[in-house]
Design a protein around this motif. Structure first.
Motif, PDB file in Angstrom:
ATOM      1  N   ALA A  59       0.837  -1.203   0.000  1.00  0.00           N
ATOM      2  CA  ALA A  59       0.000   0.000   0.000  1.00  0.00           C
ATOM      3  C   ALA A  59       0.876   1.259   0.000  1.00  0.00           C
ATOM      4  CB  ALA A  59      -0.921  -0.001   1.222  1.00  0.00           C
ATOM      5  N   SER A  60       1.991   1.214   0.716  1.00  0.00           N
ATOM      6  CA  SER A  60       2.903   2.365   0.750  1.00  0.00           C
ATOM      7  C   SER A  60       3.535   2.603  -0.616  1.00  0.00           C
ATOM      8  CB  SER A  60       3.999   2.140   1.796  1.00  0.00           C
ATOM      9  OG  SER A  60       3.459   2.068   3.098  1.00  0.00           O
ATOM     10  N   VAL A  61       3.884   1.527  -1.312  1.00  0.00           N
ATOM     11  CA  VAL A  61       4.464   1.660  -2.654  1.00  0.00           C
ATOM     12  C   VAL A  61       3.464   2.308  -3.604  1.00  0.00           C
ATOM     13  CG1 VAL A  61       5.331   0.385  -4.659  1.00  0.00           C
ATOM     14  CG2 VAL A  61       6.082  -0.261  -2.358  1.00  0.00           C
ATOM     15  N   GLU A  62       2.204   1.875  -3.540  1.00  0.00           N
ATOM     16  CA  GLU A  62       1.167   2.469  -4.391  1.00  0.00           C
ATOM     17  C   GLU A  62       0.996   3.959  -4.092  1.00  0.00           C
ATOM     18  OE1 GLU A  62      -2.314   0.206  -3.616  1.00  0.00           O
ATOM     19  OE2 GLU A  62      -1.635  -1.555  -4.732  1.00  0.00           O
ATOM     20  N   THR A  63       0.918   4.292  -2.808  1.00  0.00           N
ATOM     21  CA  THR A  63       0.751   5.689  -2.414  1.00  0.00           C
ATOM     22  C   THR A  63       1.943   6.530  -2.853  1.00  0.00           C
ATOM     23  OG1 THR A  63      -0.560   5.023  -0.493  1.00  0.00           O
ATOM     24  CG2 THR A  63       0.371   7.239  -0.463  1.00  0.00           C
ATOM     25  N   ALA A  64       3.149   5.959  -2.699  1.00  0.00           N
ATOM     26  CA  ALA A  64       4.357   6.678  -3.117  1.00  0.00           C
ATOM     27  C   ALA A  64       4.349   6.932  -4.618  1.00  0.00           C
ATOM     28  CB  ALA A  64       5.597   5.881  -2.726  1.00  0.00           C
ATOM     29  N   GLY A  65       3.872   5.965  -5.393  1.00  0.00           N
ATOM     30  CA  GLY A  65       3.796   6.138  -6.845  1.00  0.00           C
ATOM     31  C   GLY A  65       2.854   7.257  -7.236  1.00  0.00           C
ATOM     32  N   LEU A  66       1.681   7.303  -6.610  1.00  0.00           N
ATOM     33  CA  LEU A  66       0.716   8.367  -6.906  1.00  0.00           C
ATOM     34  C   LEU A  66       1.247   9.723  -6.470  1.00  0.00           C
ATOM     35  CD1 LEU A  66      -2.610   6.586  -5.871  1.00  0.00           C
ATOM     36  CD2 LEU A  66      -1.871   7.149  -8.194  1.00  0.00           C
ATOM     37  N   ASP A  67       1.880   9.769  -5.297  1.00  0.00           N
ATOM     38  CA  ASP A  67       2.434  11.027  -4.804  1.00  0.00           C
ATOM     39  C   ASP A  67       3.552  11.526  -5.723  1.00  0.00           C
ATOM     40  OD1 ASP A  67       2.684  12.879  -2.203  1.00  0.00           O
ATOM     41  OD2 ASP A  67       4.706  12.401  -2.898  1.00  0.00           O
ATOM     42  N   TRP A  68       4.390  10.615  -6.187  1.00  0.00           N
ATOM     43  CA  TRP A  68       5.491  11.010  -7.064  1.00  0.00           C
ATOM     44  C   TRP A  68       4.966  11.562  -8.381  1.00  0.00           C
ATOM     45  CZ3 TRP A  68       7.555   9.366 -11.807  1.00  0.00           C
ATOM     46  CH2 TRP A  68       8.823   9.888 -12.099  1.00  0.00           C
ATOM     47  N   LEU A  69       3.906  10.943  -8.923  1.00  0.00           N
ATOM     48  CA  LEU A  69       3.319  11.462 -10.156  1.00  0.00           C
ATOM     49  C   LEU A  69       2.747  12.856  -9.962  1.00  0.00           C
ATOM     50  CD1 LEU A  69       1.431   8.392 -11.698  1.00  0.00           C
ATOM     51  CD2 LEU A  69       3.508   9.504 -12.550  1.00  0.00           C
ATOM     52  N   GLU A  70       2.202  13.101  -8.791  1.00  0.00           N
ATOM     53  CA  GLU A  70       1.573  14.400  -8.533  1.00  0.00           C
ATOM     54  C   GLU A  70       2.605  15.493  -8.301  1.00  0.00           C
ATOM     55  OE1 GLU A  70      -1.535  16.480  -5.346  1.00  0.00           O
ATOM     56  OE2 GLU A  70      -1.103  14.318  -5.238  1.00  0.00           O
ATOM     57  N   HIS A  71       3.686  15.187  -7.591  1.00  0.00           N
ATOM     58  CA  HIS A  71       4.630  16.227  -7.184  1.00  0.00           C
ATOM     59  C   HIS A  71       5.981  16.170  -7.899  1.00  0.00           C
ATOM     60  CE1 HIS A  71       1.941  17.469  -3.971  1.00  0.00           C
ATOM     61  NE2 HIS A  71       1.822  16.201  -3.608  1.00  0.00           N
ATOM     62  N   ARG A  72       6.503  14.983  -8.079  1.00  0.00           N
ATOM     63  CA  ARG A  72       7.817  14.801  -8.723  1.00  0.00           C
ATOM     64  C   ARG A  72       8.892  15.707  -8.098  1.00  0.00           C
ATOM     65  NH1 ARG A  72       7.577  12.020 -13.928  1.00  0.00           N
ATOM     66  NH2 ARG A  72       5.416  11.609 -14.477  1.00  0.00           N
ATOM     67  N   ASP A  73       8.845  15.861  -6.786  1.00  0.00           N
ATOM     68  CA  ASP A  73       9.825  16.711  -6.113  1.00  0.00           C
ATOM     69  C   ASP A  73      10.854  15.896  -5.320  1.00  0.00           C
ATOM     70  OD1 ASP A  73       8.056  15.812  -4.242  1.00  0.00           O
ATOM     71  OD2 ASP A  73       7.532  17.779  -3.423  1.00  0.00           O
ATOM     72  N   ILE A  74      10.954  14.626  -5.651  1.00  0.00           N
ATOM     73  CA  ILE A  74      11.975  13.762  -5.084  1.00  0.00           C
ATOM     74  C   ILE A  74      12.504  12.879  -6.208  1.00  0.00           C
ATOM     75  CG2 ILE A  74      10.279  12.027  -4.398  1.00  0.00           C
ATOM     76  CD1 ILE A  74      12.087  11.347  -2.027  1.00  0.00           C
ATOM     77  N   GLU A  75      13.804  12.669  -6.249  1.00  0.00           N
ATOM     78  CA  GLU A  75      14.373  11.858  -7.316  1.00  0.00           C
ATOM     79  C   GLU A  75      13.948  10.405  -7.143  1.00  0.00           C
ATOM     80  OE1 GLU A  75      18.553  12.370  -7.473  1.00  0.00           O
ATOM     81  OE2 GLU A  75      18.448  14.503  -7.970  1.00  0.00           O
ATOM     82  N   ARG A  76      13.669   9.772  -8.264  1.00  0.00           N
ATOM     83  CA  ARG A  76      13.201   8.387  -8.222  1.00  0.00           C
ATOM     84  C   ARG A  76      14.125   7.449  -7.455  1.00  0.00           C
ATOM     85  NH1 ARG A  76      11.805   5.235 -13.507  1.00  0.00           N
ATOM     86  NH2 ARG A  76      12.563   3.628 -12.093  1.00  0.00           N
ATOM     87  N   PRO A  77      15.439   7.471  -7.707  1.00  0.00           N
ATOM     88  CA  PRO A  77      16.323   6.558  -6.960  1.00  0.00           C
ATOM     89  C   PRO A  77      16.250   6.760  -5.452  1.00  0.00           C
ATOM     90  CG  PRO A  77      17.467   7.455  -8.866  1.00  0.00           C
ATOM     91  CD  PRO A  77      16.180   8.210  -8.744  1.00  0.00           C
ATOM     92  N   VAL A  78      16.079   8.012  -5.021  1.00  0.00           N
ATOM     93  CA  VAL A  78      15.957   8.300  -3.597  1.00  0.00           C
ATOM     94  C   VAL A  78      14.670   7.687  -3.053  1.00  0.00           C
ATOM     95  CG1 VAL A  78      15.716  10.125  -1.869  1.00  0.00           C
ATOM     96  CG2 VAL A  78      17.320  10.404  -3.776  1.00  0.00           C
ATOM     97  N   LEU A  79      13.578   7.867  -3.789  1.00  0.00           N
ATOM     98  CA  LEU A  79      12.290   7.315  -3.369  1.00  0.00           C
ATOM     99  C   LEU A  79      12.359   5.793  -3.300  1.00  0.00           C
ATOM    100  CD1 LEU A  79       9.312   7.620  -2.675  1.00  0.00           C
ATOM    101  CD2 LEU A  79       8.811   7.699  -5.135  1.00  0.00           C
ATOM    102  N   GLU A  80      12.977   5.181  -4.286  1.00  0.00           N
ATOM    103  CA  GLU A  80      13.076   3.720  -4.301  1.00  0.00           C
ATOM    104  C   GLU A  80      13.895   3.211  -3.116  1.00  0.00           C
ATOM    105  OE1 GLU A  80      14.581   2.898  -8.194  1.00  0.00           O
ATOM    106  OE2 GLU A  80      12.837   3.805  -9.169  1.00  0.00           O
ATOM    107  N   ARG A  81      14.983   3.901  -2.785  1.00  0.00           N
ATOM    108  CA  ARG A  81      15.782   3.500  -1.618  1.00  0.00           C
ATOM    109  C   ARG A  81      14.985   3.673  -0.325  1.00  0.00           C
ATOM    110  NH1 ARG A  81      19.970   6.139  -4.465  1.00  0.00           N
ATOM    111  NH2 ARG A  81      19.781   8.008  -3.162  1.00  0.00           N
TER     112      ARG A  81
END
Length: 229
Positions: A174-196
């Protein structure tokens, strides 16, 4: 008379240029275009606010053609979500050969590749449509979650999770799904950082769950150790 005729011919010529040429597409390709247009709209608006005419216009097709391929809006919605889910599940296929955390990180990279490349499909799959996702729509979304759960369990060589592990895994998904939606909305964190962050999040969840179930403690040791089961 001659100038009037010439002006008319020029107008007809300009109109012909302005009109896009009708393309001949295969049945599969036309269906894909209609579903892609539908996913884009369903990711932006509630299903009730998207009409067949909207989809037809976005795809550059006729209303009759949408009905011909899908029968109606609900059928189109289900088909579009199934397409998005199938593409995401394909990305989740394990590559193998790495340590547990490396495999987990690789799976997250492929997951977020899909999020980035198919933003409309991902958003429509998890956010679009009715708030109460029951029946066929709910089953499509749950099928992706079950696949993620099975893949993680397979990597950890777990056949049947105990309650603490099951809750930890479902919470993480559920956290991964939420993080994906949040990243699409804001894109204010680099993907590799979010994945780590998400990898660390799983380790932290397992640390908490290990206090309640020795099985999780053994898995945590395997996850952060040399990968031996």
């Amino acid at each position: 008379m001659g100038s009037t005729s010439g002006a008319a011919e020029q107008h007809e010529s300009a109109s012909a240029v302005a009109r896009p040429a009708r393309r001949r597409l295969s049945v599969d390709r036309r269906r894909e275009e209609l579903m892609a247009a539908a996913l884009e709209l369903f990711s932006e608006r509630d299903t009730g606010n998207v009409s067949i005419d909207d989809v037809a216009s976005a795809a550059g097709a006729s209303r009759a053609l949408v009905y011909h391929y899908f029968g109606g809006k609900q059928e189109l919605y289900v088909a579009a979500l199934r397409s998005a889910a199938a593409q995401l599940e394909e990305r989740l296929r394990p590559q193998g050969g790495g340590r547990p955390l490396e495999e987990l990180a690789g799976g997250l990279r492929r997951y977020f590749d899909f999020v980035e490349e198919h933003a409309a499909g991902f958003a429509a799959l998890l956010r679009g449509g009715p708030a109460n996702r029951s029946g066929e729509i709910g089953e499509i979304v749950e099928s992706v979650r079950r696949r993620m759960m099975r893949l993680i369990m397979k990597q950890m060589r777990v056949e049947e999770p105990g309650p603490a592990l099951r809750v930890a895994l479902r919470s993480w998904i559920a956290s991964v799904e939420t993080a994906g939606l949040d990243w699409l909305e804001h894109r204010d964190i680099e993907r590799p950082v979010l994945e780590r962050m998400l990898v660390d999040h799983m380790v932290a969840l397992f640390g908490v769950a290990a206090d309640h179930d020795p099985q999780v403690g053994e898995l945590l040791e395997a996850l952060t150790g040399d990968g031996a089961a």
